[in-house]
Design an enzyme around this catalytic site. Sequence first.
Site, mmCIF file in Angstrom:
data_model
loop_
_atom_site.group_PDB
_atom_site.id
_atom_site.type_symbol
_atom_site.label_atom_id
_atom_site.label_comp_id
_atom_site.label_asym_id
_atom_site.label_seq_id
_atom_site.Cartn_x
_atom_site.Cartn_y
_atom_site.Cartn_z
ATOM 1 N N ARG A 1 -17.441 13.161 34.587
ATOM 2 C CA ARG A 1 -18.489 13.990 35.316
ATOM 3 C C ARG A 1 -19.699 13.311 35.226
ATOM 4 O O ARG A 1 -20.135 12.586 34.204
ATOM 5 C CB ARG A 1 -18.432 15.387 34.811
ATOM 6 C CG ARG A 1 -17.219 16.080 35.025
ATOM 7 C CD ARG A 1 -16.927 16.520 36.488
ATOM 8 N NE ARG A 1 -15.658 17.207 36.847
ATOM 9 C CZ ARG A 1 -14.644 16.619 37.099
ATOM 10 N NH1 ARG A 1 -14.414 15.390 37.206
ATOM 11 N NH2 ARG A 1 -13.371 17.429 37.204
ATOM 12 N N THR A 2 -20.987 13.712 36.101
ATOM 13 C CA THR A 2 -22.219 13.198 35.599
ATOM 14 C C THR A 2 -22.683 14.047 34.306
ATOM 15 O O THR A 2 -23.037 15.362 34.463
ATOM 16 C CB THR A 2 -22.972 13.540 36.969
ATOM 17 O OG1 THR A 2 -22.488 13.078 38.056
ATOM 18 C CG2 THR A 2 -24.599 13.197 36.761
ATOM 19 N N LEU A 3 -22.929 13.294 33.553
ATOM 20 C CA LEU A 3 -23.502 13.766 32.089
ATOM 21 C C LEU A 3 -24.727 13.912 32.127
ATOM 22 O O LEU A 3 -25.357 14.756 31.583
ATOM 23 C CB LEU A 3 -22.957 13.004 30.915
ATOM 24 C CG LEU A 3 -21.371 12.746 30.897
ATOM 25 C CD1 LEU A 3 -20.920 12.299 29.744
ATOM 26 C CD2 LEU A 3 -20.764 14.193 30.749
ATOM 27 N N TYR A 4 -25.480 12.925 32.791
ATOM 28 C CA TYR A 4 -26.978 12.964 32.596
ATOM 29 C C TYR A 4 -27.376 11.972 33.871
ATOM 30 O O TYR A 4 -26.398 11.111 34.239
ATOM 31 C CB TYR A 4 -27.721 12.517 31.485
ATOM 32 C CG TYR A 4 -27.053 11.192 30.838
ATOM 33 C CD1 TYR A 4 -26.286 11.443 29.855
ATOM 34 C CD2 TYR A 4 -27.638 10.124 31.125
ATOM 35 C CE1 TYR A 4 -25.696 10.099 29.359
ATOM 36 C CE2 TYR A 4 -27.234 8.857 30.639
ATOM 37 C CZ TYR A 4 -26.256 8.894 29.584
ATOM 38 O OH TYR A 4 -25.797 7.875 29.191
ATOM 39 N N TRP B 1 -26.944 16.207 40.777
ATOM 40 C CA TRP B 1 -28.427 16.233 39.924
ATOM 41 C C TRP B 1 -29.700 16.238 40.755
ATOM 42 O O TRP B 1 -30.469 15.211 40.601
ATOM 43 C CB TRP B 1 -28.392 15.386 38.898
ATOM 44 C CG TRP B 1 -28.345 15.815 37.562
ATOM 45 C CD1 TRP B 1 -30.161 16.018 37.195
ATOM 46 C CD2 TRP B 1 -27.807 16.196 36.230
ATOM 47 N NE1 TRP B 1 -30.029 16.714 35.816
ATOM 48 C CE2 TRP B 1 -28.745 16.623 35.288
ATOM 49 C CE3 TRP B 1 -26.462 16.050 36.077
ATOM 50 C CZ2 TRP B 1 -28.390 17.129 33.994
ATOM 51 C CZ3 TRP B 1 -26.028 16.370 34.788
ATOM 52 C CH2 TRP B 1 -27.031 16.986 33.805
#
Length: 245
Positions: free
Chosen positions: A22-25, A129
């Site tokens: 997943r997109t963590l940051y 994001w």
Amino acid sequence: MTFTIPIDNGDSVKNAEADSQRTLYPYVTGTSIVAIKYKDGVLMASDMGGSYGSTLRYKNIERMKAIGKHSLLGASGEISDFQEILRYLDELVLNDNMWDDGNSLGPKEVHNYLTRVMYNRRNKFNPLWNTLVLGGVKKGESYLGMVSMIGVSFEDNHVATGFGNHLARPILRDEWHADLSFEEGVKLLEKCMRVLLYRDRSAINKLQIAKITEEGVTVSQPYSLKTFWEFQAFHNPTAGAQGSW
């Protein structure tokens, strides 16, 4: 007859977990978008910086794009996720055009679509994001809305993302009015962008202003603002702060 029974020692599960990420940051991000309604349509402003962490790595990233015939989209946040959203919208507009029924998607429909996309990805714990600003004009009516990375959306006469939500919105609340001319609207946006340039470390002095009217979308060439850095507070900004020299 001999059968071989495969034994799962857990490696396949570990590999599956490694492949599903997943997109963590975010990695490369853009900062604030500021947008307002004016008497002929919608004006939107953004700078062209792309930050890799705290490093201003890129200085020519366009973060405002025309969507179909009636909409203009701006984005803060992860640049690659913004590119993914643009691919979604390209497919949406293409499918709409294929109907060839004389109708086309307006800004309200595009805004609702983006709200569902962002909320859907949030529910998968794999968000895009970005904070998005969607403006447009259709049948003489101006539209301006925003949607966050978790699918929270609203409409307003002026919106801002990132630091702009804290630093530009107070200026807009004081000085915006419905009968702004194009020149007055540009001047107001430039004032907001100048404040952000002074206060937001991720902002750069290279910006674009886009407008959308019944005639379509126009995005300006990049340009810089006149600035003044000799304010007394800029000479020693941490004076009196706890832990300062």
